[in-house]
Write a protein that holds these residues in place. Structure first.
Motif, PDB file in Angstrom:
ATOM      1  N   PRO A   1       7.045   6.918  -9.002  1.00  0.00           N
ATOM      2  CA  PRO A   1       8.216   6.746 -10.213  1.00  0.00           C
ATOM      3  C   PRO A   1       7.353   7.714 -11.414  1.00  0.00           C
ATOM      4  O   PRO A   1       8.229   8.107 -12.287  1.00  0.00           O
ATOM      5  N   LEU A   2       6.272   7.804 -11.369  1.00  0.00           N
ATOM      6  CA  LEU A   2       5.578   8.613 -12.210  1.00  0.00           C
ATOM      7  C   LEU A   2       5.516   9.998 -11.997  1.00  0.00           C
ATOM      8  O   LEU A   2       4.695  11.012 -12.882  1.00  0.00           O
ATOM      9  N   GLY A   3       5.536  10.427 -10.699  1.00  0.00           N
ATOM     10  CA  GLY A   3       5.353  11.777 -10.083  1.00  0.00           C
ATOM     11  C   GLY A   3       4.688  11.703  -8.951  1.00  0.00           C
ATOM     12  O   GLY A   3       4.423  10.695  -8.306  1.00  0.00           O
ATOM     13  N   LYS A   4       4.488  12.884  -8.316  1.00  0.00           N
ATOM     14  CA  LYS A   4       3.363  13.105  -7.176  1.00  0.00           C
ATOM     15  C   LYS A   4       2.213  12.816  -7.451  1.00  0.00           C
ATOM     16  O   LYS A   4       1.694  13.702  -8.317  1.00  0.00           O
ATOM     17  N   ILE A   5       1.449  11.956  -6.874  1.00  0.00           N
ATOM     18  CA  ILE A   5      -0.033  11.801  -7.273  1.00  0.00           C
ATOM     19  C   ILE A   5      -0.720  12.006  -6.112  1.00  0.00           C
ATOM     20  O   ILE A   5      -0.581  11.658  -5.076  1.00  0.00           O
ATOM     21  N   ALA A   6      -1.750  12.925  -6.239  1.00  0.00           N
ATOM     22  CA  ALA A   6      -2.985  13.054  -5.253  1.00  0.00           C
ATOM     23  C   ALA A   6      -3.862  12.084  -5.304  1.00  0.00           C
ATOM     24  O   ALA A   6      -4.318  11.670  -6.519  1.00  0.00           O
ATOM     25  N   LEU A   7      -4.386  11.543  -4.304  1.00  0.00           N
ATOM     26  CA  LEU A   7      -5.446  10.352  -4.107  1.00  0.00           C
ATOM     27  C   LEU A   7      -6.686  11.201  -3.913  1.00  0.00           C
ATOM     28  O   LEU A   7      -6.659  11.945  -3.012  1.00  0.00           O
ATOM     29  N   THR A   8      -7.763  10.956  -4.783  1.00  0.00           N
ATOM     30  CA  THR A   8      -9.014  11.569  -4.404  1.00  0.00           C
ATOM     31  C   THR A   8     -10.132  10.595  -4.613  1.00  0.00           C
ATOM     32  O   THR A   8      -9.721   9.490  -5.202  1.00  0.00           O
ATOM     33  N   VAL A   9     -11.477  11.051  -4.445  1.00  0.00           N
ATOM     34  CA  VAL A   9     -12.370   9.938  -4.739  1.00  0.00           C
ATOM     35  C   VAL A   9     -13.562  10.732  -5.279  1.00  0.00           C
ATOM     36  O   VAL A   9     -14.130  11.711  -4.634  1.00  0.00           O
ATOM     37  N   CYS A  10     -14.105  10.535  -6.447  1.00  0.00           N
ATOM     38  CA  CYS A  10     -15.381  10.806  -7.053  1.00  0.00           C
ATOM     39  C   CYS A  10     -15.696  12.690  -6.895  1.00  0.00           C
ATOM     40  O   CYS A  10     -15.082  13.136  -7.758  1.00  0.00           O
ATOM     41  N   MET A  11     -16.317  12.840  -5.941  1.00  0.00           N
ATOM     42  CA  MET A  11     -16.882  14.169  -5.609  1.00  0.00           C
ATOM     43  C   MET A  11     -15.628  15.216  -5.722  1.00  0.00           C
ATOM     44  O   MET A  11     -16.085  16.490  -5.586  1.00  0.00           O
ATOM     45  N   GLU A  12     -14.561  14.823  -5.283  1.00  0.00           N
ATOM     46  CA  GLU A  12     -13.316  15.719  -5.188  1.00  0.00           C
ATOM     47  C   GLU A  12     -13.083  16.560  -6.335  1.00  0.00           C
ATOM     48  O   GLU A  12     -12.397  17.679  -6.417  1.00  0.00           O
ATOM     49  N   ASP A  13     -13.386  15.905  -7.527  1.00  0.00           N
ATOM     50  CA  ASP A  13     -13.129  16.327  -8.869  1.00  0.00           C
ATOM     51  C   ASP A  13     -13.916  17.623  -9.181  1.00  0.00           C
ATOM     52  O   ASP A  13     -13.749  18.213 -10.030  1.00  0.00           O
ATOM     53  N   THR A  14     -15.216  17.906  -8.118  1.00  0.00           N
ATOM     54  CA  THR A  14     -16.045  19.041  -8.412  1.00  0.00           C
ATOM     55  C   THR A  14     -15.643  20.201  -7.665  1.00  0.00           C
ATOM     56  O   THR A  14     -16.318  21.268  -7.784  1.00  0.00           O
TER      57      THR A  14
ATOM     58  N   ILE B   1       0.879  -1.131   0.137  1.00  0.00           N
ATOM     59  CA  ILE B   1      -0.002   0.179   0.174  1.00  0.00           C
ATOM     60  C   ILE B   1       0.916   1.369  -0.014  1.00  0.00           C
ATOM     61  O   ILE B   1       1.649   1.324   1.081  1.00  0.00           O
ATOM     62  N   ALA B   2       0.665   2.175  -1.156  1.00  0.00           N
ATOM     63  CA  ALA B   2       1.534   3.216  -1.069  1.00  0.00           C
ATOM     64  C   ALA B   2       0.626   4.501  -0.777  1.00  0.00           C
ATOM     65  O   ALA B   2       1.308   5.397  -0.046  1.00  0.00           O
ATOM     66  N   GLY B   3      -0.528   4.542  -0.628  1.00  0.00           N
ATOM     67  CA  GLY B   3      -1.385   5.413  -0.063  1.00  0.00           C
ATOM     68  C   GLY B   3      -2.762   5.220  -0.114  1.00  0.00           C
ATOM     69  O   GLY B   3      -3.382   4.102  -0.909  1.00  0.00           O
ATOM     70  N   ILE B   4      -3.504   5.845   0.774  1.00  0.00           N
ATOM     71  CA  ILE B   4      -4.820   5.623   1.243  1.00  0.00           C
ATOM     72  C   ILE B   4      -5.566   6.924   1.155  1.00  0.00           C
ATOM     73  O   ILE B   4      -4.854   7.860   1.918  1.00  0.00           O
ATOM     74  N   GLN B   5      -6.613   7.055   0.572  1.00  0.00           N
ATOM     75  CA  GLN B   5      -7.482   8.396   0.763  1.00  0.00           C
ATOM     76  C   GLN B   5      -8.996   7.954   1.017  1.00  0.00           C
ATOM     77  O   GLN B   5      -9.529   7.476   0.086  1.00  0.00           O
ATOM     78  N   ASP B   6      -9.402   8.721   2.143  1.00  0.00           N
ATOM     79  CA  ASP B   6     -10.792   8.349   2.166  1.00  0.00           C
ATOM     80  C   ASP B   6     -11.610   9.389   1.609  1.00  0.00           C
ATOM     81  O   ASP B   6     -11.216  10.854   1.803  1.00  0.00           O
ATOM     82  N   LYS B   7     -12.739   9.209   0.966  1.00  0.00           N
ATOM     83  CA  LYS B   7     -13.423  10.425   0.400  1.00  0.00           C
ATOM     84  C   LYS B   7     -13.692  11.348   1.444  1.00  0.00           C
ATOM     85  O   LYS B   7     -14.498  11.249   2.470  1.00  0.00           O
ATOM     86  N   LEU B   8     -13.422  12.670   0.779  1.00  0.00           N
ATOM     87  CA  LEU B   8     -14.013  13.906   1.739  1.00  0.00           C
ATOM     88  C   LEU B   8     -15.146  14.468   1.425  1.00  0.00           C
ATOM     89  O   LEU B   8     -15.845  15.055   2.433  1.00  0.00           O
ATOM     90  N   HIS B   9     -15.513  14.667   0.383  1.00  0.00           N
ATOM     91  CA  HIS B   9     -16.939  15.004  -0.164  1.00  0.00           C
ATOM     92  C   HIS B   9     -17.918  14.164  -0.502  1.00  0.00           C
ATOM     93  O   HIS B   9     -17.684  13.414  -1.650  1.00  0.00           O
TER      94      HIS B   9
END
Length: 195
Positions: free
Chosen positions: A158-171, A128-136
């Motif tokens: 290795p691909l760069g720094k990645i923010a983990l989000t879930v669904c509504m975070e994109d709004t 497990i590299a990262g865990i994100q619980d849905k914020l919105h």
């Protein structure tokens, strides 16, 4: 693509393998699955489907606080919490086998009496590299008493720094502004329409 219920876990794993193999042949180093994809491990088992239907019929699973009588998802999901771990273990095997990073989409994760819509990113060793619980949360998720995440996770890969989000975070522009402030190069946003 529409969601489907698999007749067995083996059928689901074969389907996932087919998609991953095709992507790896095209040079993919990161594979991303949709929001709540981890639930399909539960519904791939006829035994679990039957138990879930039986449990939802029990009046004791309603709101024990004397509220509106809604469904208590944490109480309902607790006996099935192992299914999220099973799904992550399956995805970890794919990550190791194909030497790729895997965004597992999201799972319903049971933790300390609460249920979260949780995005998990695995590294190419299956860890497990990262865990994100849905914020919105969606109104439907609030009605099910899902718990809200508290912080935004950014993972160095290795691909760069990645923010983990879930669904509504994109709004919400603020999510990406915060991710950029945390050094993120891009974001992974597993999405599934609630309906």
């Amino acid at each position: 693509v529409k969601a489907k219920v698999y007749p067995s876990l083996d059928a689901m794993v074969r389907d996932i393998d087919r998609y991953i193999r095709a992507a790896v042949r095209r040079g993919a180093g990161l594979i991303c699955f949709p929001e709540l994809f981890g639930l399909f491990t539960a519904f791939a088992s006829p035994l679990v489907r039957g138990a879930f239907r039986a449990l939802t019929a029990l009046p004791s699973l309603g709101d024990s606080s004397g509220g509106d009588g809604g469904l208590n998802l944490a109480k309902l999901y607790a006996p099935f919490a192992f299914l999220s771990e099973r799904y992550i273990a399956i995805m970890a095997r794919f990550a190791r086998h194909y030497n790729i990073w895997v965004s597992c989409g999201s799972v319903l994760a049971y933790q300390e009496g609460r249920v979260y819509n949780r995005h998990i990113l695995l590294n190419n060793a299956g860890g497990i590299a990262g865990i994100q619980d849905k914020l919105h949360l969606e109104p439907e998720e609030e009605a099910l008493s899902l718990s809200r995440g508290q912080t935004l996770t950014v993972v160095d890969t290795p691909l760069g720094k990645i923010a983990l989000t879930v669904c509504m975070e994109d709004t919400d522009f603020e999510t990406f502004k915060k991710a950029k402030g945390l050094g993120a190069d891009f974001a992974l946003v597993p999405i599934a329409n609630m309906e």
